[in-house]
Design a protein around this motif. Structure first.
Motif: not given
Length: 437
Positions: A275-282, A304-309
């Motif tokens: 996922l996009a870094p800004e989405l993860c942070e939000r 670490a590679d920004r996947r939602m688990l």
């Protein structure tokens, strides 16, 4: 039908694991062949067994570890990766059975268990995506009151926490589902399979002999122990049983007196595309791991590679729920509407061992055979501590181990035939309670 082969179900659940896809396994270790001798034989190559083997080898003992499948192939390599202070049982069983002072000692040990992970990562150079930060959330006013009590208990016991409710919850999680939350930076999360493989490398470097594809089918007890596999046997002065709920599947008579005290519970996880870094942070500010306080809970974090688990949806029947990926994706979408329709390439699961009171079950069978079980969903941190405590006990310093061994445990009701359906029916009641808030 309530029962299906646990081993068959377990094998199927690991076919689409993000952890297996994102870790590099070494070549398989050879199975045990012939007769070998050691000071200690460890049964089980997950966090608890690897930790015990490493700690005992560092104390100068010769150690053989027997793993039925591959290192970290069970719960240790499949779990949510959340290393949490405290216990699944809460402090109740500790305070009721041990008293306030020793209950606090047990709590402090749970904090040390998380610190031990960080120490081992640094000492042995284990690259496993370790990240501090944990957020606890509640989805109703009733659950918020319970969460507030948990927050106050954490704070009183020395874990620094920050509380939020109402619109302030957005500081910790970007979901309208939750009405209250608190954050602490003692707990954290990691890639569990990478951590298990790192512990195995450390154990090998310390001199532990590891044999994979070597299930223990029989165990002769006495002043000397003899653990038998299909092609060999290990004779040892001491033994450690760390086979989780899978131990009876391979050797039903290895430790029949402790098996009825734990129950295999299936838990499941899906992994999204990156996922996009800004989405993860939000969605999860600060990249913490998150868990709600429902009895049938949801837990989730970013890799670490920004996947939602995203994990949850437990099963108490050993049967995999139908349309598992669809069900889990919808649960994830209920929490984070922004993730509806996101590609979900990974879905996997496995079985954890729970005890009746959800407190850990550590002890001895005779003078020289130790067992570690009943981690009840808190095993990422607690298993490492358990391995350290059992190594101390074997070396003659049993004080910390015996703190846990004093806890009394009971068999699940219903016997071998009825305990699984009885628990499954009981869980329907708790699901209803969660739904009603």
């Amino acid at each position: 039908m309530f029962y299906r082969s646990l081993l068959n179900s377990d094998t199927q659940l690991n076919q689409q694991s993000y952890y297996e896809a994102s870790a590099t396994r070494p070549a398989p270790a050879a199975p045990l062949q012939g007769a070998v001798q050691a000071d200690v034989v460890v049964v089980g190559g997950g966090f608890a067994g690897l930790s015990a083997a490493l700690e005992m080898a560092q104390r100068g003992l010769s150690v053989v570890l027997l793993e039925a499948d591959r290192i970290g192939s069970g719960a240790s390599g499949r779990n949510g990766g959340q290393a949490i202070v405290g216990y699944a049982s809460g402090q109740g069983p500790f305070e009721d059975q041990l008293g306030a002072q020793d209950a606090q000692r047990a709590w402090d040990l749970s904090v040390q268990a998380v610190e031990l992970i960080e120490q081992r990562i640094a000492t042995h150079g284990i690259d496993c995506d370790w990240q501090r930060g944990y957020t606890y959330v509640a989805d109703s006013a009733k659950k918020a009151r319970a969460l507030r009590e948990e927050f106050e208990d954490h704070s009183r016991r020395g874990v620094a926490c920050t509380w939020a409710e109402g619109s302030d919850v957005a500081r910790f999680i970007g979901s309208r589902r939750y009405v209250a939350a608190f954050r602490e930076n003692t707990s954290g999360h990691l890639h569990p399979l990478k951590y298990a493989l790192g512990l195995a490398r450390a154990a090998l470097a310390a001199g532990v002999r590891i044999f994979e594809q070597s299930p223990v089918t029989g165990l002769q007890r006495g002043a000397t122990l003899v653990a038998r596999t299909a092609q060999g046997q290990v004779t040892a002065r001491f033994g450690v049983l760390a086979g989780n709920c899978m131990l009876p599947e391979f050797g039903p008579r290895v430790a029949p007196e402790i098996a009825p005290r734990i129950m295999p519970v299936g838990t499941y996880i899906v992994g999204t595309e990156p996922l996009a870094p800004e989405l993860c942070e939000r969605l999860i500010p600060g990249n913490a791991a998150v868990c709600d306080n429902n009895f049938v809970l949801d837990y989730f974090r970013f890799s670490a590679d920004r996947r939602m688990l995203f994990g949850g949806r437990v099963s108490y029947t050993t049967m995999t729920p139908p349309d598992l990926k669809g069900v889990m994706a919808r649960r994830m979408g209920d929490v984070f509407p922004e993730l509806r329709g996101v590609d979900v390439p990974y879905v996997w699961g496995g079985f954890v061992d729970i005890s009746m009171n959800r407190a850990p079950d550590f002890g001895r069978l005779g003078d020289n055979l130790y067992y570690l079980q009943g981690f009840s969903g808190h095993g990422v941190a607690l298993t490492g501590l358990a391995g350290q405590l059992v190594a101390e006990a074997v070396a003659g310093q049993a004080g910390r181990f015996d703190l846990f061994a004093r806890l009394k445990h009971h068999d699940f009701p219903g016997g071998a035939l009825l305990r699984t359906p009885s628990l499954a029916l009981g869980m329907l009641w708790y699901r209803l309670k969660d739904a009603l808030g």
